[in-house]
Design an enzyme around this catalytic site. Structure first.
Site, PDB file in Angstrom:
ATOM      1  N   LYS A 158       0.797  -1.202  -0.026  1.00 57.43           N
ATOM      2  CA  LYS A 158       0.054   0.019  -0.099  1.00 57.43           C
ATOM      3  C   LYS A 158       0.962   1.360   0.098  1.00 57.43           C
ATOM      4  O   LYS A 158       1.820   1.433   0.707  1.00 57.43           O
ATOM      5  CB  LYS A 158      -0.749   0.035   1.080  1.00 57.43           C
ATOM      6  N   GLY A 164      -7.977   6.230  -2.442  1.00 51.16           N
ATOM      7  CA  GLY A 164      -8.658   5.991  -3.645  1.00 51.16           C
ATOM      8  C   GLY A 164      -8.225   4.905  -4.314  1.00 51.16           C
ATOM      9  O   GLY A 164      -8.489   4.546  -5.641  1.00 51.16           O
ATOM     10  N   GLU A 200       1.249  -5.340   4.402  1.00 53.78           N
ATOM     11  CA  GLU A 200       0.483  -5.780   5.213  1.00 53.78           C
ATOM     12  C   GLU A 200       0.135  -7.259   5.246  1.00 53.78           C
ATOM     13  O   GLU A 200      -0.165  -7.658   3.892  1.00 53.78           O
ATOM     14  CB  GLU A 200      -0.843  -5.103   5.366  1.00 53.78           C
ATOM     15  N   LYS A 201      -0.625  -7.873   6.065  1.00 48.86           N
ATOM     16  CA  LYS A 201      -1.168  -9.224   5.848  1.00 48.86           C
ATOM     17  C   LYS A 201      -2.495  -8.805   5.156  1.00 48.86           C
ATOM     18  O   LYS A 201      -3.115  -8.061   5.419  1.00 48.86           O
ATOM     19  CB  LYS A 201      -1.289  -9.953   7.042  1.00 48.86           C
ATOM     20  N   ILE A 203      -6.286  -9.466   4.214  1.00 49.51           N
ATOM     21  CA  ILE A 203      -7.224 -10.329   5.142  1.00 49.51           C
ATOM     22  C   ILE A 203      -8.222 -10.653   3.880  1.00 49.51           C
ATOM     23  O   ILE A 203      -8.831  -9.851   3.414  1.00 49.51           O
ATOM     24  CB  ILE A 203      -7.796  -9.203   6.281  1.00 49.51           C
ATOM     25  N   LYS A 237     -15.332   2.004  -3.605  1.00 48.23           N
ATOM     26  CA  LYS A 237     -16.438   1.918  -2.982  1.00 48.23           C
ATOM     27  C   LYS A 237     -17.579   2.012  -3.891  1.00 48.23           C
ATOM     28  O   LYS A 237     -17.550   3.030  -4.364  1.00 48.23           O
ATOM     29  CB  LYS A 237     -16.701   2.749  -1.751  1.00 48.23           C
ATOM     30  N   ARG A 292     -10.457  14.310   6.264  1.00 48.81           N
ATOM     31  CA  ARG A 292     -11.583  15.298   5.497  1.00 48.81           C
ATOM     32  C   ARG A 292     -12.652  14.472   5.496  1.00 48.81           C
ATOM     33  O   ARG A 292     -12.909  13.377   5.874  1.00 48.81           O
ATOM     34  CB  ARG A 292     -10.683  15.206   3.871  1.00 48.81           C
ATOM     35  N   VAL A 295     -16.523  11.607  -0.066  1.00 51.32           N
ATOM     36  CA  VAL A 295     -17.402  11.763  -0.889  1.00 51.32           C
ATOM     37  C   VAL A 295     -18.868  10.890  -0.492  1.00 51.32           C
ATOM     38  O   VAL A 295     -19.919  11.294  -0.780  1.00 51.32           O
ATOM     39  CB  VAL A 295     -17.084  11.029  -2.363  1.00 51.32           C
TER      40      VAL A 295
END
Length: 322
Positions: A158, A164, A200-201, A203, A237, A292, A295
């Site tokens: 990451k 985003g 990271e692992k 999930i 999302k 922040r 959206v």
């Protein structure tokens, strides 16, 4: 309440902030690039100032032009909206140095929570549950291999900056790790100007839960419930549900309490969102904090009846949360 506010954004975002300001009786100053001179937000504002050419790097991301516009318009505050410079600690600092109120978190909080790798370190020390992963940025491919072996595949790379879904790559084995590492670095640099990544692992099949919080400068923090945003495509999302379905009241309460604790750890002020991953055994982990409004904030507004943009402005004037 402020009498004059400049909105350092464009399009739908600027229109949304204009609406809130108008209902509060605030004189609104819009900014626009030469490509946006006929945009709706320009027509709706009380005043509008051109800040540069069409590319965002020459207009909406041009801090000197924005500050010049604010000084010309003699505004008391700048609302950054969401996107562009909304999570830019340097911009918030410059606003402060020019005695213009930045309607958002303090620069220190943006810097602390905005860097995902740094935020993980802070939360780990505060006892906040986090996903197993690297304590610092991954410096090279050898370190990536070592960490992947430590945590076990699959792992996810990451970007430490931005969001985003940019700069995120999953690796399920050694053969995929290097390409994931290099691609995540390249995407991060292209999107955020920062190629740093952490590991990271990963999930499998988690639920993605985010908690809307408000915090004032007097140390009061509250959460407005959670949103389930597990249905995604390419880390973007698609559907938000509020409140999150199929959570026990005990777990729902605990997630909200931890979100408030996260905000207090970074001495947060204004509106923000704390994001968690929830595994199949109902273990939840801090993932990141968005410094922040997102959206998706209107989902919470519909459920609670609270205008979050108005809340942002009120907090920035020094009002206490009730």
């Amino acid at each position: 309440m402020f009498s004059r506010v400049l909105i350092a954004n464009r399009g739908e975002v600027a229109v949304r902030v204009i609406r809130a300001c108008r209902e509060l009786g605030i004189h609104v100053v819009a900014v626009y690039s030469k490509g946006d001179r006929d945009s709706l937000h320009v027509r709706l504002a009380d005043d509008a100032i051109c800040i540069g050419e069409a590319p965002s790097s020459e207009s909406y991301l041009n801090i000197p032009s924005l500050i010049s516009a604010a000084e010309i318009a003699d505004v008391e505050a700048i609302h950054p909206g969401w996107g562009f410079l909304a999570e830019n600690a340097h911009f918030a600092e410059i606003c402060e140095s020019c005695q213009i109120k930045f309607i958002g978190p303090r620069p220190e909080s943006i810097r602390l929570a905005g860097d995902k790798s740094m935020a993980r370190q802070v939360m780990r020390k505060a006892g906040i549950p986090i996903i197993p992963g690297s304590k610092e940025v991954v410096k090279n491919q050898d370190e990536a291999f070592r960490l992947a072996k430590k945590f076990g595949y699959p792992v996810i790379l990451k970007a430490t900056a931005g969001g985003g879904g940019k700069g995120m790559r999953v690796a399920h084995n050694d053969g995929k790790l290097i390409s994931a590492f290099l691609t995540a670095q390249a995407e991060a640099e292209a999107a955020f100007g920062n190629r740093s990544v952490y590991i990271e692992k990963y999930i499998l099949e988690p639920r993605h839960i985010e908690v809307q919080i408000l915090a004032d400068r007097h140390g009061n923090v509250l959460h407005l419930g959670e949103r389930d945003c597990s249905i995604q495509r390419r880390h973007q999302k698609l559907i938000e549900e509020c409140p999150a379905p199929n959570l026990s009241e005990k777990l729902r309460r605990r997630i909200g309490e931890i979100a408030v604790k996260v905000a207090k750890v970074v001495q947060y002020e204004n509106a923000g969102t704390v994001e968690f991953l929830l595994d199949e055994d109902e273990n939840f982990y801090f993932m990141e904090m968005n410094t922040r409004l997102q959206v998706e904030h209107p989902v919470t507004e519909v459920v609670t009846g609270i205008d979050l943009v108005k809340a942002q402005i009120a907090i920035a004037t020094g009002e206490k949360l009730k």
